[in-house]
Write an enzyme that holds these catalytic residues in place. Structure first.
Site, PDB file in Angstrom:
ATOM      1  N   ASP A 137       0.817  -1.212   0.000  1.00 37.63           N
ATOM      2  CA  ASP A 137       0.000   0.000   0.000  1.00 37.63           C
ATOM      3  C   ASP A 137       0.852   1.263   0.000  1.00 37.63           C
ATOM      4  O   ASP A 137       2.020   1.257   0.374  1.00 37.63           O
ATOM      5  CB  ASP A 137      -0.927   0.018   1.219  1.00 37.63           C
ATOM      6  CG  ASP A 137      -0.153   0.040   2.527  1.00 37.63           C
ATOM      7  OD1 ASP A 137       0.821  -0.725   2.628  1.00 37.63           O
ATOM      8  OD2 ASP A 137      -0.515   0.805   3.441  1.00 37.63           O
ATOM      9  N   GLU A 138       0.236   2.339  -0.424  1.00 38.96           N
ATOM     10  CA  GLU A 138       0.745   3.703  -0.280  1.00 38.96           C
ATOM     11  C   GLU A 138       2.182   3.871  -0.779  1.00 38.96           C
ATOM     12  O   GLU A 138       3.019   4.501  -0.124  1.00 38.96           O
ATOM     13  CB  GLU A 138       0.627   4.150   1.183  1.00 38.96           C
ATOM     14  CG  GLU A 138      -0.819   4.202   1.660  1.00 38.96           C
ATOM     15  CD  GLU A 138      -0.962   4.694   3.093  1.00 38.96           C
ATOM     16  OE1 GLU A 138      -1.954   5.393   3.364  1.00 38.96           O
ATOM     17  OE2 GLU A 138      -0.097   4.374   3.932  1.00 38.96           O
TER      18      GLU A 138
END
EC number: 3.2.1.52
Length: 565
Positions: A346-347
């Site tokens: 993620d991210e």
């Protein structure tokens, strides 16, 4: 008139009006047939015993499992509550919960448990997602009986039974008999994620968390083991990760402790599985192995980037980077021993590479690998982690971005945390999916970031009733039958920047009870005020059972506790 009705509904929120013609159970079972209005009741004492069917009684492992859970779920709680008064929500009889005195028609000395599986392999299978967790529970003037195909279903029946046994004058009463309950989970995956990389937890806290989950029929504990701030998993192959990447060594999750925790979770019907986030959220790796994380600290400081440490990403040009990924994905699979390894994904911010001091070396490495863009580099990391997990015979789990950016293997489970539309999209595309969007326990109202959306609870009561927003959140309900088959279930996520074990249970379990009922109970169980009364009672029971200490009430109530709490 509308305003008056709203005021009336708030005034009566959380009291016994909302549970008339319901048993005080949470999560609420699939089917409950009871003689509401009947004064007949079954009586029991704390000396009640278990009688097992021979197919389990004669198998040492099955007998051990059921004995442990009967003692933990029935014997010990009854002993602790023996001289306590019953839970109440009001001093006013019309809206209080029903008093437990009644016409005793049977004194139960035993709980009869029948395991109906065809053989011991079916009765006591390895704990996995999708095993049979159904059970039936009958309370009649002939006695108390639980029937289940597996020990896991029987264990859940015991959790329902302890909620039914209410203290009254030194004994325990079950009213409204005969009662026939048929119960099974709505969703297979009913999880809680805890973040030990931001604030650490003691070993005893993990046991209490598992016990609390087991009491409300949650079955998956996801441990977020590393992030930018610390690295809390003991790697035998790369020990400096936790030796240098944790504040204190006594809070690092050693492999021996993890194995014990996984075994304990299995006894309580809870799968424990790991996450080590890659390629971002990895700044802590650099403490033990300098150079494996690309260095953008000068940029973070000069640009005053908030929480900038979270965006640092692994350095592909360092010779150790992929060797560490190999080792971690293998070790996590071996140590936790179940089917799942979460690799994060993620991210990811591509500036973590383009702004790095090592960017020229990264470009040179990319050129040798035939990688043309930083987006392709991100995909390379994600695909590499999945390949290692699959090679080791495990199932990868990742955050939604890996699917969204097109690098998810079809064997990978997608955890949707932000864009709820991806739930339907990924499931329709044939991926197995778990839902976390709207179930973020670090946020007061996850779906209401501006606190003005029409769907939000009145923000004047944002702490009292934030559980209602989670209770109402049910996008799975809107999917068609075929799409639902690919939704394994969901996980509530406790990101713990402002939580440790001192406030964990108060911050998490008030609202996780709403999520747990949403995951277990039928989709037509939708009354948040009824849930609040029932969850408040189960919170009281959890305090008496000594694993929810620190958890505040959902609403006003009376819960007498043992003196040692």
């Amino acid at each position: 008139m509308i305003v008056l009705l709203l005021l009336i509904s708030y005034c009566f929120a959380g009291n016994g009006v909302n549970v008339k013609n319901q048993l005080l159970l949470m999560p609420y079972p699939t089917t409950v047939n009871a003689q509401f209005g009947s004064n007949d009741c079954v009586e029991a004492t704390s000396n009640i015993k278990m009688v097992l069917s021979n197919n389990c009684q004669n198998d040492p492992n099955c007998l051990s499992f059921m004995t442990f859970n009967f003692n933990h779920t029935i014997t010990y709680p009854l002993q602790r509550q023996r001289n306590l008064e019953d839970f109440r929500v009001s001093i006013f009889a019309p809206i209080d919960i029903e008093e437990m005195k009644g016409n005793v028609v049977y004194s139960a000395n035993t709980v009869n448990i029948e395991l109906t599986g065809n053989n011991i392999e079916e009765i006591y299978p390895p704990l996995k997602i999708g095993i049979d967790e159904s059970y039936s529970l009958d309370v009649t003037k002939e006695g108390i009986k639980i029937s289940a195909t597996t020990v896991y279903g029987a264990r859940l029946g015991l959790e329902t039974l302890i909620q039914m046994l209410r203290p009254y004058q030194g004994k325990y009463i079950i009213k409204h008999i005969p009662i026939m309950i048929e119960d099974k989970p709505r969703l297979q995956w009913r999880g809680l994620m805890i973040d030990v990389a931001r604030n650490s937890f003691s070993r005893s806290a993990f046991v209490k968390i598992i016990n609390a989950m087991a009491a409300i029929k949650a079955n998956v504990l996801h441990i977020h083991l590393s992030d930018a701030q610390t690295f809390m998993f003991e790697s035998k192959e790369y020990p400096e990760l936790s030796k240098k990447g944790a504040f204190f060594q006594n809070k690092v999750l050693t492999q021996s402790f993890i194995k014990q925790l996984v075994q304990y979770g299995a006894k309580r019907g809870v799968i424990v599985y790991p996450e080590i986030d890659t390629p971002a959220h990895t700044a802590s790796w650099n403490a033990g192995y300098p150079g494996v994380v690309a260095d953008i600290w000068d940029y973070i400081v000069s640009s005053s980037m908030r929480y900038g440490e979270n965006v640092l990403a692994l350095n592909p040009a360092n010779e150790k980077t992929f060797s560490i990924i190999d080792a971690l994905m293998k070790e996590m699979g071996e140590v936790f021993g179940n089917d799942y390894v979460h690799f994060g994904g993620d991210e990811v911010w591509t500036g973590a590479w383009s702004k790095a001091k090592e960017y020229p070396a990264i470009l040179e490495w990319m050129n040798k690998k035939g990688i043309n863009t930083l987006k392709e580099l991100e995909a390379y990391f994600n695909k590499y982690a999945q390949e290692q997990i699959i090679k080791n015979g495990k199932t990868p789990v990742c955050w939604e971005e890996v699917y969204q950016k097109g690098s998810a293997d079809k064997k990978t489970i997608i955890q949707v945390w932000n864009n709820v539309n991806l739930l339907k999209e990924a499931a329709t595309a044939g991926y197995k999916v778990i839902l976390s969007a709207g179930y973020y326990l670090d946020m007061q109202m996850p779906l209401c970031s501006d606190y003005v959306a029409d769907s939000c609870t009145n923000p004047n009561h944002m702490w009292v009733w934030t559980n209602r927003d989670m209770y109402r959140n049910d996008p799975i309900k809107e999917l068609d039958y075929a799409t639902k088959q690919n939704v394994l279930g969901g996980e509530a996520c406790s990101w713990d920047e402002s939580v440790d074990e001192q406030n964990f249970f108060d911050r998490v379990f008030q609202r996780f009870s709403a999520v747990a009922e949403r995951f277990w109970s039928s989709e037509d169980i939708t009354d948040p005020e009824s849930h609040e009364v029932r969850a408040n009672y189960v919170r009281c029971l959890g305090l008496r059972r000594n694993f929810l200490k620190g958890t505040g009430p959902l609403y006003h109530s009376y819960c007498q506790l043992p003196e040692d709490i």
